[in-house]
Design an enzyme around this catalytic site. Sequence first.
Site, mmCIF file in Angstrom:
data_model
loop_
_atom_site.group_PDB
_atom_site.id
_atom_site.type_symbol
_atom_site.label_atom_id
_atom_site.label_comp_id
_atom_site.label_asym_id
_atom_site.label_seq_id
_atom_site.Cartn_x
_atom_site.Cartn_y
_atom_site.Cartn_z
ATOM 1 N N HIS A 49 0.809 -1.223 0.000
ATOM 2 C CA HIS A 49 0.000 0.000 0.000
ATOM 3 C C HIS A 49 0.840 1.270 0.000
ATOM 4 O O HIS A 49 0.280 2.358 0.120
ATOM 5 C CB HIS A 49 -0.939 0.010 1.209
ATOM 6 N N GLN A 151 0.644 -13.229 6.152
ATOM 7 C CA GLN A 151 -0.567 -12.528 6.588
ATOM 8 C C GLN A 151 -1.806 -13.357 6.260
ATOM 9 O O GLN A 151 -2.003 -13.771 5.111
ATOM 10 C CB GLN A 151 -0.691 -11.172 5.879
ATOM 11 N N GLU A 153 -5.804 -12.745 6.360
ATOM 12 C CA GLU A 153 -6.662 -11.568 6.534
ATOM 13 C C GLU A 153 -7.939 -11.640 5.704
ATOM 14 O O GLU A 153 -8.520 -10.619 5.368
ATOM 15 C CB GLU A 153 -5.864 -10.298 6.196
ATOM 16 N N ASP A 179 -8.291 -5.908 6.350
ATOM 17 C CA ASP A 179 -8.815 -6.801 5.304
ATOM 18 C C ASP A 179 -9.788 -7.818 5.884
ATOM 19 O O ASP A 179 -10.788 -8.164 5.257
ATOM 20 C CB ASP A 179 -7.668 -7.469 4.546
HETATM 21 C C1 3PY Z 1 -4.748 -5.205 7.402
HETATM 22 O O1 3PY Z 1 -5.209 -4.798 8.488
HETATM 23 O O2 3PY Z 1 -5.448 -5.671 6.480
HETATM 24 C C2 3PY Z 1 -3.313 -5.147 7.169
HETATM 25 O O3 3PY Z 1 -2.839 -5.628 6.184
HETATM 26 C C3 3PY Z 1 -2.440 -4.454 8.164
HETATM 27 O O4 3PY Z 1 -2.888 -3.227 8.431
HETATM 28 MG MG MG Z 2 -4.267 -6.124 4.727
#
Ligand code: 3PY
Ligand code: MG
Length: 256
Positions: A49, A151, A153, A179
Amino acid sequence: MNLEIIHSFKSKLAAGGAVYGPFMKALDASFMEITGYAGFDFAILDMEHGPAGFAEMQNLIRGATLGGLASLVRTFDSSESAISKALDLGASGVQVPQIQSADEARAVVRAAKYFPRGERGVCRFVRAAKYSSTPRNDYFAQANEALVILQVEGQKGLDALDGILGVEGFDILFIGPYDLSQSLGVPGDVANPKVVSAISEITERAKRAGVVTGVFADTPEAAKRWRAAGIQYISYSTDVGIYTEACRGILAAIKD
Ligand code: 3PY
Ligand code: MG
Protein backbone atom coordinates in the site's frame (compact mmCIF):
# COMPACT_ATOMS: atom_id res chain seq x y z
CA MET A 1 21.28 -8.52 5.68
CA ASN A 2 22.23 -7.75 9.25
CA LEU A 3 22.36 -11.00 11.23
CA GLU A 4 22.77 -9.33 14.60
CA ILE A 5 19.46 -7.50 14.19
CA ILE A 6 17.69 -10.68 13.03
CA HIS A 7 19.07 -12.68 15.97
CA SER A 8 18.10 -10.05 18.53
CA PHE A 9 14.57 -9.90 17.06
CA LYS A 10 14.24 -13.69 17.10
CA SER A 11 15.57 -14.03 20.62
CA LYS A 12 13.02 -11.53 21.98
CA LEU A 13 10.26 -13.66 20.45
CA ALA A 14 11.79 -16.93 21.65
CA ALA A 15 11.83 -15.55 25.21
CA GLY A 16 8.08 -14.89 24.91
CA GLY A 17 8.54 -11.11 24.65
CA ALA A 18 6.94 -8.63 22.32
CA VAL A 19 8.34 -6.60 19.46
CA TYR A 20 6.80 -3.35 18.22
CA GLY A 21 7.02 -1.42 14.97
CA PRO A 22 5.05 0.70 12.53
CA PHE A 23 4.29 0.24 8.84
CA MET A 24 6.29 2.76 6.80
CA LYS A 25 5.16 4.53 3.65
CA ALA A 26 7.52 7.55 3.56
CA LEU A 27 10.43 7.37 1.14
CA ASP A 28 13.02 9.18 3.25
CA ALA A 29 15.41 6.78 5.03
CA SER A 30 15.76 9.32 7.86
CA PHE A 31 12.37 8.18 9.11
CA MET A 32 13.66 4.64 9.39
CA GLU A 33 16.58 5.82 11.51
CA ILE A 34 14.27 7.97 13.65
CA THR A 35 11.94 5.03 14.24
CA GLY A 36 14.85 2.92 15.46
CA TYR A 37 16.40 5.66 17.61
CA ALA A 38 12.97 6.16 19.23
CA GLY A 39 13.07 2.55 20.41
CA PHE A 40 10.89 0.51 18.05
CA ASP A 41 12.13 -3.00 17.20
CA PHE A 42 11.12 -3.26 13.56
CA ALA A 43 9.58 -1.42 10.64
CA ILE A 44 7.39 -2.88 7.95
CA LEU A 45 8.34 -1.31 4.62
CA ASP A 46 5.11 -1.35 2.73
CA MET A 47 5.17 -2.29 -0.95
CA GLU A 48 1.50 -3.38 -0.90
CA HIS A 49 0.00 0.00 0.00
CA GLY A 50 3.02 2.34 -0.09
CA PRO A 51 4.73 4.08 -3.02
CA ALA A 52 8.25 2.63 -2.64
CA GLY A 53 9.76 0.63 -5.47
CA PHE A 54 12.85 -1.56 -5.12
CA ALA A 55 15.30 1.30 -5.75
CA GLU A 56 13.87 3.28 -2.81
CA MET A 57 13.59 0.11 -0.79
CA GLN A 58 17.33 -0.46 -0.60
CA ASN A 59 17.93 2.96 1.00
CA LEU A 60 15.05 2.42 3.41
CA ILE A 61 16.63 -0.89 4.44
CA ARG A 62 19.97 0.88 4.97
CA GLY A 63 18.23 3.46 7.18
CA ALA A 64 16.53 0.72 9.19
CA THR A 65 19.85 -1.02 9.82
CA LEU A 66 21.48 2.24 10.95
CA GLY A 67 18.63 2.70 13.42
CA GLY A 68 18.97 -0.91 14.66
CA LEU A 69 15.55 -1.90 13.29
CA ALA A 70 14.58 -5.19 11.71
CA SER A 71 13.47 -4.29 8.17
CA LEU A 72 10.50 -6.34 7.05
CA VAL A 73 9.34 -5.74 3.51
CA ARG A 74 5.63 -6.23 2.99
CA THR A 75 5.64 -7.50 -0.57
CA PHE A 76 3.00 -6.47 -3.07
CA ASP A 77 2.00 -10.12 -3.57
CA SER A 78 3.22 -13.68 -2.98
CA SER A 79 5.14 -13.99 -6.26
CA GLU A 80 8.67 -15.37 -6.27
CA SER A 81 10.17 -12.15 -7.63
CA ALA A 82 8.39 -9.90 -5.10
CA ILE A 83 9.92 -12.02 -2.33
CA SER A 84 13.42 -12.68 -3.63
CA LYS A 85 14.07 -9.10 -4.79
CA ALA A 86 13.22 -7.78 -1.31
CA LEU A 87 15.54 -10.33 0.32
CA ASP A 88 18.33 -9.65 -2.20
CA LEU A 89 18.25 -5.99 -1.06
CA GLY A 90 19.20 -7.13 2.44
CA ALA A 91 15.85 -6.94 4.21
CA SER A 92 15.60 -8.79 7.53
CA GLY A 93 12.58 -10.58 6.16
CA VAL A 94 9.43 -10.50 4.11
CA GLN A 95 5.82 -10.16 5.15
CA VAL A 96 3.49 -11.52 2.50
CA PRO A 97 -0.14 -10.35 2.28
CA GLN A 98 -3.35 -12.32 1.70
CA ILE A 99 -2.17 -15.90 2.15
CA GLN A 100 -5.14 -18.04 1.20
CA SER A 101 -3.98 -21.64 1.32
CA ALA A 102 -1.33 -23.98 2.71
CA ASP A 103 0.03 -24.41 -0.83
CA GLU A 104 0.50 -20.65 -1.17
CA ALA A 105 2.21 -20.55 2.25
CA ARG A 106 4.57 -23.36 1.16
CA ALA A 107 5.35 -21.51 -2.08
CA VAL A 108 6.29 -18.40 -0.08
CA VAL A 109 8.70 -20.40 2.10
CA ARG A 110 10.18 -22.01 -1.04
CA ALA A 111 10.74 -18.59 -2.62
CA ALA A 112 12.32 -17.16 0.55
CA LYS A 113 14.76 -19.99 1.39
CA TYR A 114 17.74 -21.57 -0.30
CA PHE A 115 18.32 -25.35 -0.44
CA PRO A 116 17.50 -27.46 1.51
CA ARG A 117 14.47 -25.43 2.74
CA GLY A 118 13.54 -23.96 -0.60
CA GLU A 119 14.44 -22.87 -4.09
CA ARG A 120 15.15 -19.15 -3.78
CA GLY A 121 16.75 -17.75 -6.93
CA VAL A 122 20.51 -17.83 -6.40
CA CYS A 123 22.66 -14.71 -6.71
CA ARG A 124 25.40 -13.54 -4.38
CA PHE A 125 26.15 -10.27 -6.17
CA VAL A 126 23.47 -8.52 -4.17
CA ARG A 127 23.35 -6.12 -1.25
CA ALA A 128 22.29 -8.95 1.11
CA ALA A 129 25.65 -10.66 0.40
CA LYS A 130 27.60 -7.38 0.64
CA TYR A 131 27.73 -7.45 -3.16
CA SER A 132 29.87 -10.66 -3.03
CA SER A 133 32.13 -9.72 -0.10
CA THR A 134 30.39 -12.24 2.18
CA PRO A 135 32.03 -15.66 1.56
CA ARG A 136 29.59 -17.62 -0.58
CA ASN A 137 29.03 -20.55 1.79
CA ASP A 138 28.43 -18.22 4.71
CA TYR A 139 25.96 -16.19 2.70
CA PHE A 140 23.75 -19.05 1.57
CA ALA A 141 23.61 -20.42 5.13
CA GLN A 142 22.91 -17.01 6.72
CA ALA A 143 20.34 -16.02 4.15
CA ASN A 144 17.98 -18.73 5.38
CA GLU A 145 17.77 -16.83 8.69
CA ALA A 146 15.69 -14.10 7.05
CA LEU A 147 12.24 -13.88 8.58
CA VAL A 148 9.13 -15.10 6.79
CA ILE A 149 5.84 -13.62 7.96
CA LEU A 150 2.52 -14.73 6.49
CA GLN A 151 -0.57 -12.53 6.59
CA VAL A 152 -3.96 -14.15 7.03
CA GLU A 153 -6.66 -11.57 6.53
CA GLY A 154 -9.59 -13.00 4.61
CA GLN A 155 -12.23 -15.70 4.63
CA LYS A 156 -10.19 -18.01 2.38
CA GLY A 157 -7.20 -17.72 4.69
CA LEU A 158 -9.42 -18.43 7.69
CA ASP A 159 -10.90 -21.49 5.99
CA ALA A 160 -7.36 -22.77 5.32
CA LEU A 161 -5.96 -21.78 8.72
CA ASP A 162 -5.11 -25.23 10.07
CA GLY A 163 -3.24 -26.14 6.89
CA ILE A 164 -1.36 -22.82 6.90
CA LEU A 165 -0.40 -23.22 10.58
CA GLY A 166 1.06 -26.64 9.74
CA VAL A 167 3.46 -25.31 7.06
CA GLU A 168 7.13 -25.51 8.06
CA GLY A 169 9.59 -22.67 7.72
CA PHE A 170 7.70 -19.47 8.51
CA ASP A 171 8.22 -17.40 11.65
CA ILE A 172 5.05 -15.42 12.35
CA LEU A 173 1.40 -15.57 11.37
CA PHE A 174 0.20 -11.97 11.03
CA ILE A 175 -3.47 -11.06 11.25
CA GLY A 176 -4.61 -8.06 9.17
CA PRO A 177 -7.68 -6.60 10.92
CA TYR A 178 -8.60 -4.24 8.08
CA ASP A 179 -8.81 -6.80 5.30
CA LEU A 180 -10.39 -9.20 7.77
CA SER A 181 -13.10 -6.63 8.60
CA GLN A 182 -13.97 -6.38 4.92
CA SER A 183 -14.23 -10.12 4.47
CA LEU A 184 -16.49 -10.30 7.56
CA GLY A 185 -18.83 -7.71 6.01
CA VAL A 186 -17.86 -4.73 8.23
CA PRO A 187 -15.18 -2.91 6.16
CA GLY A 188 -12.88 -0.77 8.28
CA ASP A 189 -14.70 -1.48 11.55
CA VAL A 190 -11.78 -3.22 13.23
CA ALA A 191 -13.30 -2.89 16.71
CA ASN A 192 -16.46 -4.73 15.61
CA PRO A 193 -17.09 -7.81 17.79
CA LYS A 194 -17.02 -10.01 14.66
CA VAL A 195 -13.46 -8.87 13.87
CA VAL A 196 -12.30 -8.97 17.48
CA SER A 197 -13.59 -12.50 17.95
CA ALA A 198 -12.04 -13.68 14.66
CA ILE A 199 -8.64 -12.27 15.74
CA SER A 200 -8.99 -13.94 19.16
CA GLU A 201 -9.88 -17.25 17.56
CA ILE A 202 -6.94 -17.14 15.12
CA THR A 203 -4.63 -16.25 18.01
CA GLU A 204 -5.83 -19.18 20.11
CA ARG A 205 -5.55 -21.65 17.23
CA ALA A 206 -2.05 -20.41 16.40
CA LYS A 207 -1.03 -20.72 20.04
CA ARG A 208 -2.22 -24.33 20.10
CA ALA A 209 -0.13 -24.98 16.99
CA GLY A 210 2.91 -23.33 18.62
CA VAL A 211 2.99 -20.48 16.07
CA VAL A 212 3.93 -16.89 17.02
CA THR A 213 1.28 -14.34 16.02
CA GLY A 214 1.29 -10.72 14.96
CA VAL A 215 -1.40 -8.11 14.46
CA PHE A 216 -1.91 -4.52 13.35
CA ALA A 217 -3.20 -2.01 15.91
CA ASP A 218 -3.84 1.67 15.42
CA THR A 219 -4.70 2.64 18.96
CA PRO A 220 -2.66 2.06 22.14
CA GLU A 221 -5.71 0.27 23.63
CA ALA A 222 -5.83 -2.24 20.77
CA ALA A 223 -2.05 -2.79 20.96
CA LYS A 224 -2.29 -3.48 24.71
CA ARG A 225 -5.32 -5.73 24.34
CA TRP A 226 -3.65 -7.91 21.71
CA ARG A 227 -0.40 -8.04 23.65
CA ALA A 228 -2.36 -9.22 26.72
CA ALA A 229 -3.95 -11.91 24.52
CA GLY A 230 -0.48 -13.28 23.83
CA ILE A 231 0.30 -11.66 20.46
CA GLN A 232 4.04 -10.99 20.26
CA TYR A 233 4.55 -9.06 17.02
CA ILE A 234 2.61 -5.82 17.37
CA SER A 235 2.60 -3.59 14.34
CA TYR A 236 1.54 -0.14 15.52
CA SER A 237 0.00 2.30 13.03
CA THR A 238 2.03 3.82 10.20
CA ASP A 239 4.61 6.60 9.88
CA VAL A 240 2.03 8.82 8.17
CA GLY A 241 -0.69 8.00 10.72
CA ILE A 242 1.64 8.69 13.65
CA TYR A 243 2.67 12.02 12.09
CA THR A 244 -0.96 12.99 11.46
CA GLU A 245 -1.86 12.29 15.09
CA ALA A 246 1.18 14.18 16.36
CA CYS A 247 0.29 17.24 14.21
CA ARG A 248 -3.30 17.22 15.41
CA GLY A 249 -2.25 16.77 19.04
CA ILE A 250 0.17 19.68 18.86
CA LEU A 251 -2.40 21.97 17.25
CA ALA A 252 -5.02 20.99 19.83
CA ALA A 253 -2.53 21.76 22.61
CA ILE A 254 -1.40 25.17 21.34
CA LYS A 255 -4.49 26.67 19.68
CA ASP A 256 -6.98 28.74 21.70
C1 3PY B 1 -4.75 -5.20 7.40
O1 3PY B 1 -5.21 -4.80 8.49
O2 3PY B 1 -5.45 -5.67 6.48
C2 3PY B 1 -3.31 -5.15 7.17
O3 3PY B 1 -2.84 -5.63 6.18
C3 3PY B 1 -2.44 -4.45 8.16
O4 3PY B 1 -2.89 -3.23 8.43
MG1 MG C 1 -4.27 -6.12 4.73
